[in-house]
Design a protein around this motif. Structure first.
Motif, PDB file in Angstrom:
ATOM      1  N   PRO A   1      -5.279 -12.667 -21.334  1.00  0.00           N
ATOM      2  CA  PRO A   1      -6.380 -12.363 -20.397  1.00  0.00           C
ATOM      3  C   PRO A   1      -6.090 -12.809 -18.969  1.00  0.00           C
ATOM      4  N   ILE A   2      -5.433 -13.967 -18.814  1.00  0.00           N
ATOM      5  CA  ILE A   2      -5.077 -14.429 -17.472  1.00  0.00           C
ATOM      6  C   ILE A   2      -4.051 -13.490 -16.843  1.00  0.00           C
ATOM      7  N   ALA A   3      -3.077 -13.051 -17.636  1.00  0.00           N
ATOM      8  CA  ALA A   3      -2.071 -12.110 -17.130  1.00  0.00           C
ATOM      9  C   ALA A   3      -2.723 -10.809 -16.674  1.00  0.00           C
ATOM     10  N   ILE A   4      -3.748 -10.365 -17.419  1.00  0.00           N
ATOM     11  CA  ILE A   4      -4.451  -9.128 -17.040  1.00  0.00           C
ATOM     12  C   ILE A   4      -5.182  -9.305 -15.711  1.00  0.00           C
ATOM     13  N   THR A   5      -5.816 -10.472 -15.507  1.00  0.00           N
ATOM     14  CA  THR A   5      -6.508 -10.711 -14.232  1.00  0.00           C
ATOM     15  C   THR A   5      -5.518 -10.777 -13.073  1.00  0.00           C
ATOM     16  N   ILE A   6      -4.306 -11.270 -13.331  1.00  0.00           N
ATOM     17  CA  ILE A   6      -3.284 -11.304 -12.278  1.00  0.00           C
ATOM     18  C   ILE A   6      -2.868  -9.879 -11.919  1.00  0.00           C
ATOM     19  N   TRP A   7      -2.694  -9.023 -12.929  1.00  0.00           N
ATOM     20  CA  TRP A   7      -2.364  -7.619 -12.667  1.00  0.00           C
ATOM     21  C   TRP A   7      -3.480  -6.936 -11.886  1.00  0.00           C
ATOM     22  N   LEU A   8      -4.722  -7.251 -12.246  1.00  0.00           N
ATOM     23  CA  LEU A   8      -5.855  -6.639 -11.543  1.00  0.00           C
ATOM     24  C   LEU A   8      -5.886  -7.072 -10.084  1.00  0.00           C
ATOM     25  N   ALA A   9      -5.687  -8.372  -9.838  1.00  0.00           N
ATOM     26  CA  ALA A   9      -5.664  -8.867  -8.453  1.00  0.00           C
ATOM     27  C   ALA A   9      -4.525  -8.229  -7.674  1.00  0.00           C
ATOM     28  N   LEU A  10      -3.373  -8.079  -8.315  1.00  0.00           N
ATOM     29  CA  LEU A  10      -2.228  -7.466  -7.651  1.00  0.00           C
ATOM     30  C   LEU A  10      -2.500  -6.002  -7.342  1.00  0.00           C
ATOM     31  N   ALA A  11      -3.187  -5.311  -8.250  1.00  0.00           N
ATOM     32  CA  ALA A  11      -3.530  -3.908  -8.012  1.00  0.00           C
ATOM     33  C   ALA A  11      -4.485  -3.770  -6.832  1.00  0.00           C
ATOM     34  N   LEU A  12      -5.473  -4.657  -6.732  1.00  0.00           N
ATOM     35  CA  LEU A  12      -6.410  -4.611  -5.605  1.00  0.00           C
ATOM     36  C   LEU A  12      -5.706  -4.952  -4.301  1.00  0.00           C
ATOM     37  N   LEU A  13      -4.806  -5.932  -4.338  1.00  0.00           N
ATOM     38  CA  LEU A  13      -4.020  -6.281  -3.150  1.00  0.00           C
ATOM     39  C   LEU A  13      -3.183  -5.088  -2.700  1.00  0.00           C
ATOM     40  N   SER A  14      -2.515  -4.445  -3.647  1.00  0.00           N
ATOM     41  CA  SER A  14      -1.685  -3.284  -3.328  1.00  0.00           C
ATOM     42  C   SER A  14      -2.538  -2.141  -2.797  1.00  0.00           C
ATOM     43  N   GLN A  15      -3.725  -1.958  -3.386  1.00  0.00           N
ATOM     44  CA  GLN A  15      -4.612  -0.894  -2.932  1.00  0.00           C
ATOM     45  C   GLN A  15      -5.060  -1.122  -1.497  1.00  0.00           C
ATOM     46  N   GLY A  16      -5.414  -2.371  -1.173  1.00  0.00           N
ATOM     47  CA  GLY A  16      -5.823  -2.679   0.198  1.00  0.00           C
ATOM     48  C   GLY A  16      -4.708  -2.429   1.195  1.00  0.00           C
ATOM     49  N   ILE A  17      -3.490  -2.870   0.856  1.00  0.00           N
ATOM     50  CA  ILE A  17      -2.345  -2.612   1.725  1.00  0.00           C
ATOM     51  C   ILE A  17      -2.078  -1.114   1.815  1.00  0.00           C
ATOM     52  N   GLY A  18      -2.300  -0.398   0.701  1.00  0.00           N
ATOM     53  CA  GLY A  18      -2.114   1.050   0.708  1.00  0.00           C
ATOM     54  C   GLY A  18      -3.056   1.748   1.666  1.00  0.00           C
ATOM     55  N   PHE A  19      -4.329   1.335   1.695  1.00  0.00           N
ATOM     56  CA  PHE A  19      -5.283   1.908   2.645  1.00  0.00           C
ATOM     57  C   PHE A  19      -4.833   1.662   4.089  1.00  0.00           C
ATOM     58  N   ILE A  20      -4.408   0.430   4.360  1.00  0.00           N
ATOM     59  CA  ILE A  20      -3.961   0.086   5.715  1.00  0.00           C
ATOM     60  C   ILE A  20      -2.746   0.926   6.107  1.00  0.00           C
ATOM     61  N   PHE A  21      -1.795   1.056   5.198  1.00  0.00           N
ATOM     62  CA  PHE A  21      -0.588   1.827   5.491  1.00  0.00           C
ATOM     63  C   PHE A  21      -0.906   3.308   5.663  1.00  0.00           C
ATOM     64  N   MET A  22      -1.870   3.841   4.890  1.00  0.00           N
ATOM     65  CA  MET A  22      -2.235   5.244   5.039  1.00  0.00           C
ATOM     66  C   MET A  22      -2.781   5.505   6.439  1.00  0.00           C
ATOM     67  N   VAL A  23      -3.649   4.617   6.911  1.00  0.00           N
ATOM     68  CA  VAL A  23      -4.224   4.781   8.249  1.00  0.00           C
ATOM     69  C   VAL A  23      -3.140   4.672   9.308  1.00  0.00           C
ATOM     70  N   LEU A  24      -2.279   3.677   9.175  1.00  0.00           N
ATOM     71  CA  LEU A  24      -1.204   3.511  10.154  1.00  0.00           C
ATOM     72  C   LEU A  24      -0.235   4.686  10.108  1.00  0.00           C
ATOM     73  N   GLY A  25       0.051   5.180   8.902  1.00  0.00           N
ATOM     74  CA  GLY A  25       0.967   6.300   8.761  1.00  0.00           C
ATOM     75  C   GLY A  25       0.443   7.577   9.389  1.00  0.00           C
ATOM     76  N   SER A  26      -0.887   7.756   9.370  1.00  0.00           N
ATOM     77  CA  SER A  26      -1.471   8.955   9.975  1.00  0.00           C
ATOM     78  C   SER A  26      -1.684   8.808  11.478  1.00  0.00           C
ATOM     79  N   SER A  27      -1.632   7.574  11.970  1.00  0.00           N
ATOM     80  CA  SER A  27      -1.898   7.325  13.388  1.00  0.00           C
ATOM     81  C   SER A  27      -0.632   7.187  14.227  1.00  0.00           C
ATOM     82  N   PHE A  28       0.448   6.718  13.600  1.00  0.00           N
ATOM     83  CA  PHE A  28       1.690   6.482  14.339  1.00  0.00           C
ATOM     84  C   PHE A  28       2.834   7.223  13.655  1.00  0.00           C
TER      85      PHE A  28
END
Length: 257
Positions: free
Chosen positions: A140-167
């Motif tokens: 269960p702890i390993a699953i929560t780590i994967w979930l946190a990593l997925a949310l972290l990656s998703q947030g960075i993905g949103f930021i990169f998408m905006v930057l990629g479309s702007s520059f």
């Protein structure tokens, strides 16, 4: 509210299937290649590095140590880099009102999460069948780590998408900027080899916390030094909130461009 959520889920699901078919549907092995490619990569890396470093890790086998770093890092790296061109790859679909850029990034993140987690499970199962010692008490702890990593990656993905479309140069520059994280995230070395006075140089990196916690969850004898589950989740939520906020502010301009 429910109708809007249902429309969004339908859009993400359709884009997910489109992404899966685009990336793997043309290969002879079909969708099985989605799993064979990363598993084969892991097997080659383990065969080479495991022979060289099988005695270098404390209280954990090197294959388990390495897998708990490289597979989660692949999730983070692939989500971030694939989000850069999510707009261009799906621009023709944004003329339909139910489809938004955020749906494209969610679909790509979902596909990467499915691929990397399946790869992780398959490789771990193979190591376990080969006799590598590991514990499943803290799954269960390993699953929560994967979930946190997925949310972290998703947030960075949103930021990169905006930057990629702007520059225009973002798709070349941003992958170069995140590449040093491969060496600063403890994929190839345990945290304990860094003297305490210098650990602040890497302690800021949430990926390091995720990888070390994952190793401890599967090998409880693996020592932890200053890593924090709370810090990992804090970084994940802050990145996700920042990415959504940036996307919300730039969405009209992104659709007009």
């Amino acid at each position: 509210m429910y109708r809007s959520w249902n429309i969004m889920c339908t859009s993400v699901h359709a884009l997910f299937l489109r992404e899966l078919k685009t990336r793997f549907g043309e290969y002879r092995l079909g969708y099985l290649w989605a799993l064979l490619e990363p598993v084969a990569h892991m097997a080659v890396m383990l065969a080479i590095l495991g022979y060289l470093m099988h005695r270098a890790m404390p209280d954990i086998s090197f294959p388990l140590f390495f897998i708990c770093g490289i597979v989660p890092y692949s999730l983070f790296s692939n989500v971030a880099t694939r989000a850069l061109n999510a707009m261009d790859a799906n621009r023709g679909l944004f003329s339909y009102r139910p489809v938004h850029p955020v749906d494209a990034v969610l679909a790509r993140t979902g596909l990467e999460l499915l691929i990397q987690m399946t790869c992780f499970i398959v490789v771990l199962s193979g190591l376990w069948l080969l006799g590598e010692p590991m514990s499943f008490d803290d799954i269960p702890i390993a699953i929560t780590i994967w979930l946190a990593l997925a949310l972290l990656s998703q947030g960075i993905g949103f930021i990169f998408m905006v930057l990629g479309s702007s520059f225009r140069a973002a798709d070349k520059l941003l992958p170069i900027l995140i590449r040093p994280l491969y060496f600063a995230s403890g994929i190839m070395f345990p945290l304990h080899i860094i003297p305490p006075d210098y650990r602040w140089l890497v302690d800021w990196n949430p990926l390091l916390h995720a990888f070390e916690l994952m190793r401890h969850a599967l090998a409880p004898s693996y020592p932890l030094y200053g890593v924090s589950h709370s810090y990992l989740w804090l970084c994940a939520l802050v990145c996700l909130f920042s990415g959504l906020l940036l996307y919300k502010g730039r969405e009209p301009a992104m659709l007009r461009s």
